[in-house]
Write a protein that holds these residues in place. Sequence first.
Motif, PDB file in Angstrom:
ATOM      1  N   ARG A 110       0.861  -1.193   0.000  1.00 42.55           N
ATOM      2  CA  ARG A 110       0.000   0.000   0.000  1.00 42.55           C
ATOM      3  C   ARG A 110       0.890   1.233   0.000  1.00 42.55           C
ATOM      4  O   ARG A 110       2.001   1.216   0.556  1.00 42.55           O
ATOM      5  CB  ARG A 110      -0.945   0.009   1.205  1.00 42.55           C
ATOM      6  CG  ARG A 110      -1.980  -1.107   1.171  1.00 42.55           C
ATOM      7  CD  ARG A 110      -3.077  -0.890   2.204  1.00 42.55           C
ATOM      8  NE  ARG A 110      -3.948   0.221   1.857  1.00 42.55           N
ATOM      9  CZ  ARG A 110      -5.004   0.128   1.056  1.00 42.55           C
ATOM     10  NH1 ARG A 110      -5.319  -1.029   0.497  1.00 42.55           N
ATOM     11  NH2 ARG A 110      -5.755   1.194   0.794  1.00 42.55           N
ATOM     12  N   PHE A 111       0.379   2.308  -0.618  1.00 37.88           N
ATOM     13  CA  PHE A 111       1.201   3.509  -0.808  1.00 37.88           C
ATOM     14  C   PHE A 111       0.379   4.748  -0.523  1.00 37.88           C
ATOM     15  O   PHE A 111      -0.802   4.837  -0.884  1.00 37.88           O
ATOM     16  CB  PHE A 111       1.711   3.555  -2.256  1.00 37.88           C
ATOM     17  CG  PHE A 111       2.307   4.868  -2.662  1.00 37.88           C
ATOM     18  CD1 PHE A 111       3.520   5.298  -2.122  1.00 37.88           C
ATOM     19  CD2 PHE A 111       1.670   5.696  -3.593  1.00 37.88           C
ATOM     20  CE1 PHE A 111       4.072   6.517  -2.497  1.00 37.88           C
ATOM     21  CE2 PHE A 111       2.217   6.910  -3.964  1.00 37.88           C
ATOM     22  CZ  PHE A 111       3.424   7.324  -3.417  1.00 37.88           C
ATOM     23  N   THR A 112       1.031   5.730   0.127  1.00 39.94           N
ATOM     24  CA  THR A 112       0.413   7.036   0.377  1.00 39.94           C
ATOM     25  C   THR A 112       1.380   8.128  -0.045  1.00 39.94           C
ATOM     26  O   THR A 112       2.566   8.072   0.270  1.00 39.94           O
ATOM     27  CB  THR A 112       0.080   7.227   1.870  1.00 39.94           C
ATOM     28  OG1 THR A 112      -0.743   6.152   2.314  1.00 39.94           O
ATOM     29  CG2 THR A 112      -0.638   8.557   2.098  1.00 39.94           C
ATOM     30  N   ASP A 113       0.850   9.112  -0.793  1.00 39.76           N
ATOM     31  CA  ASP A 113       1.609  10.300  -1.155  1.00 39.76           C
ATOM     32  C   ASP A 113       1.091  11.440  -0.285  1.00 39.76           C
ATOM     33  O   ASP A 113      -0.048  11.893  -0.450  1.00 39.76           O
ATOM     34  CB  ASP A 113       1.418  10.619  -2.639  1.00 39.76           C
ATOM     35  CG  ASP A 113       2.323  11.752  -3.117  1.00 39.76           C
ATOM     36  OD1 ASP A 113       2.823  12.521  -2.272  1.00 39.76           O
ATOM     37  OD2 ASP A 113       2.515  11.872  -4.348  1.00 39.76           O
ATOM     38  N   LEU A 114       1.928  11.898   0.661  1.00 38.72           N
ATOM     39  CA  LEU A 114       1.487  12.914   1.610  1.00 38.72           C
ATOM     40  C   LEU A 114       1.254  14.270   0.944  1.00 38.72           C
ATOM     41  O   LEU A 114       0.692  15.179   1.576  1.00 38.72           O
ATOM     42  CB  LEU A 114       2.516  13.069   2.741  1.00 38.72           C
ATOM     43  CG  LEU A 114       2.638  11.865   3.687  1.00 38.72           C
ATOM     44  CD1 LEU A 114       3.678  12.143   4.755  1.00 38.72           C
ATOM     45  CD2 LEU A 114       1.300  11.524   4.323  1.00 38.72           C
ATOM     46  N   ARG A 115       1.645  14.424  -0.322  1.00 40.50           N
ATOM     47  CA  ARG A 115       1.405  15.692  -1.017  1.00 40.50           C
ATOM     48  C   ARG A 115      -0.006  15.776  -1.584  1.00 40.50           C
ATOM     49  O   ARG A 115      -0.439  16.833  -2.035  1.00 40.50           O
ATOM     50  CB  ARG A 115       2.428  15.867  -2.140  1.00 40.50           C
ATOM     51  CG  ARG A 115       3.889  15.825  -1.676  1.00 40.50           C
ATOM     52  CD  ARG A 115       4.827  15.762  -2.865  1.00 40.50           C
ATOM     53  NE  ARG A 115       4.435  14.680  -3.759  1.00 40.50           N
ATOM     54  CZ  ARG A 115       4.620  14.683  -5.088  1.00 40.50           C
ATOM     55  NH1 ARG A 115       5.217  15.705  -5.656  1.00 40.50           N
ATOM     56  NH2 ARG A 115       4.235  13.665  -5.821  1.00 40.50           N
ATOM     57  N   ASP A 116      -0.720  14.631  -1.591  1.00 38.22           N
ATOM     58  CA  ASP A 116      -2.092  14.638  -2.102  1.00 38.22           C
ATOM     59  C   ASP A 116      -3.002  15.419  -1.168  1.00 38.22           C
ATOM     60  O   ASP A 116      -2.782  15.459   0.046  1.00 38.22           O
ATOM     61  CB  ASP A 116      -2.632  13.199  -2.200  1.00 38.22           C
ATOM     62  CG  ASP A 116      -1.942  12.387  -3.280  1.00 38.22           C
ATOM     63  OD1 ASP A 116      -1.287  12.988  -4.147  1.00 38.22           O
ATOM     64  OD2 ASP A 116      -2.075  11.145  -3.246  1.00 38.22           O
TER      65      ASP A 116
END
Length: 925
Positions: A110-116
């Motif tokens: 699983r992946f999260t882009d904190l800039r979203d």
Amino acid sequence: MVNQTPEQIARDAIDNKLEQAGWHIQNYREINLGTGLGIAVREHPTATGPADYLLYIDRKPVGVIEAKKDQTILTGVELQTARYANSQLKWNKEAKPIVFLFEATGLMIRFTDLRDPAPRSREIFHFFKPETLQQWHSQAESTRHQLHNNMPALATDGLRDCQVSAINGLEKSLANNRPRSLIHMATGAGKTFTAINAAYRLLNHGGAKRILFLVDTRNLGKQAQQEFHAFKPQGKQTFFHENHIVQRLNSNTIDSAAEVCICTIQRMYSILSGQPIDESAEDTSLYEVKQNQKQHKLVRYNPAVPIETFDFIVIDECHRSIYNLWKQVLDYFDAFLIGLTATPDKRTYGFFNENVVAEYSYEDSVLDGVNVGYDVYEIETDITSVGAKLDAKEWVDHRDKLTRKKRWDQTEEETNYNNKALDRSVVNPSQIRQVIKAMKAAVETKIFPNRSEVPKTLIFAKTDSHADDIIQMVREEYGQGNDFCQKVTYNAKDPDAVLSDFRNEYNPRMAVTVDMIATGTDVKPLEVLLFMRDVRSKGYYEQMKGRGVRSLSFEELHRISQSATSAKDRFILIDAVGVEKSLKTESRPLERNPTLPLKDLLQGVAMGHRDNDTIQSLANRLSRLSKQADKKALTKIEQTSGQSAQQLAKSLLKAIDPDAINQQALSNTKAAGITRSEDTLTEKERDTARAQLVAQACAPFDNPKLRDSIESARREREQVIDHINLDTLLVSDFSEQAIANAEQLVQTFREFIEQHKNDIEALSFFYQQPYQRRTLTFAMIEQLHEQLQKPPLLLTTEKLWSAYSRIQPTATKGQNQKRQLCDIIALVKFAIGVEQELKPFAEQVDSQFKQWIFRHNAQRASSFTPEQTEWLRMIKDHIATSAGISRDDFDYSPFSDKGGLQKVWGLFESELDTMIDELNRELVA
């Protein structure tokens, strides 16, 4: 061998995936950030404890991975990952925070882009390449942030309301970070045009680098490419492809510069699974290929096509190409999924998380005038309905299905055949002839009686052989040559050229297909669809009907069909097999049929099906075939493949045999210098061995000639040609629903007249007392026409006349004549009861004129002279086409050719104006 803990097993799998993606893996104590662009450092210390992996790009920390054993629910450890990302790193003086967060087991990432905006984790198939994270990290904002904030208002010029709604709905969905969006838009409403507009905006404003346009046949891919090339963005002087590189994939190599890739889902599956496919697989719609429910997972990571290759995937006709085997392609890429369909079913809604961003039904499109409606005309023959019987010892032709070579011989036994056997094991030329003759008569006398040429007609056949029989019969019954009726199937010679001519040229007037243009293909001039095959899938049937729904302007239709007198306002579905009444399923039962036909098994293997059920089923069928087929057929199989049917079957069974797989795996490890025993083989080593054996066993079936040979050996090679039983026509008429539609149309017309009798001048004319009437002008008639043709009425004189001819045939005359604009007068008078018979306005004028001239001749001292009578007839003809005449009209042909106003004044003198007023009043009244 030392037993590994579950955590160690997961770490090994994670290491392997990182290395495949191009990361260098190092322990913290041996860190060397100069090794390469992307470094994954194990057990990297932070102020809150060691992070399992810290990702460095060009010596800068950008990401963190929290690794867990398999079966861990990863959303539960997201806070732990975030804690490491926000912790102080020793020696780190980089001001930028760590923004790329991963949670991983050996099976899932699983992946999260904190800039979203509102960062939310998502499941991904594999790790991203270092180059990708480097590019993302260098950007001021993420793609999702750009979608949320940067999309300019849509310029709506040149777009239909439904297209504006679809694009705005899609962009709102993308701005809210919805991973899957479904656009439900009727066939003919411009789905592809909508998608191209959206693609242009995403490339120019939404941060997209590359978009995949996914189709399920090569023909649809060609059509999509043509539409991309023809698209000129609003306000631009250049075409789409002049600013953005559009590539249609004909090989397995993606152009690194391409910004739009058009590809069949079959080819993309081949690229990602490593399984070659025969090109013919791209010519078969996935509607036509049944699948087993269980499909072996063959898509694997391909470094040449990483998961981040595409930012958006547009799935054209997504109702039929995204399930079971093919779903793996969509699961692979980390991309927003955008579905386009005209015929969604429950699976479609479920796959797209019920996120329907635009809904525009066929009914909506007809009301708006975007598409045309249709009526059903039924043809039923005796043999179509109940079949027939051939007695034993009858002398008849026997025809080879493939070579079509005939032999004259007796039947061996009595044969009772029904409609299912018709055109498969038995061909009855009389049955085909009766259908074609009935269609010809119906089109010429009831459906399009005022046409001098045959309307563009598409005939759906059961098989390629059936299509050939239909073509020969059409040419014979219509007395036409080869150009008149042609075949458009994948087996035809140069089907693309025939299809292009069918769209754009006078000939062919008729085309016969099996499935090549059953879905998606745009042929706007089509006005007749003849079904000579039944269809049980509701979605597929709607797609086939969709070939006729496209609207077409008068100018465009007239270019192809020169006797057309108006724009295309309907099409006719001729049902010769009961397709309208047969039971339809919600969707084709792809996964619920455990006993697939041999044809589907062969095609499935050629297209990449590699699950155990498919392999074993095919092996069993081939083994059975080797015992049942004749020697000639088996010899042909062996000559084509180099192996007997039994050898092909054994090879397939060996490919999925556990012992054979273990032996292959041991051979592979030995060749790699690794010592293994059967009980120490890893699952990956077994999978690799199985894939090798299966690929080798399935390779012969890539050859379409072998598939044809096997399929031909299975079935009876010969068809019996029944020339003995002559067919009879039972029914040839519009369906009950078509009659009901006509009644509704007429009722709508009457209600319109009643509602507007006081505010539309051409209508109020007929409701006033004669002494109050003003002259009915041509402009008034044009105004009435304009009002009637506007959505949602969409009423034309031709459509209304046709409706009356169905419900009141004895009272309706002139159906085989071309409609004139002034015929609306006759329709109004008939609708309100002024006339008891509906006949062309010109005939009414002629009848009134005869009464008028007879009365005047009786009243005058002397009858009109021949020259005066000739001028009066010209005046009458002018009134018949223009609903009136004035002095000014004498300045134009044909009056000006004979002396004009001066001449007519000399003939009638002071009587002229009185006579004009009287003729205008009495001939139109």
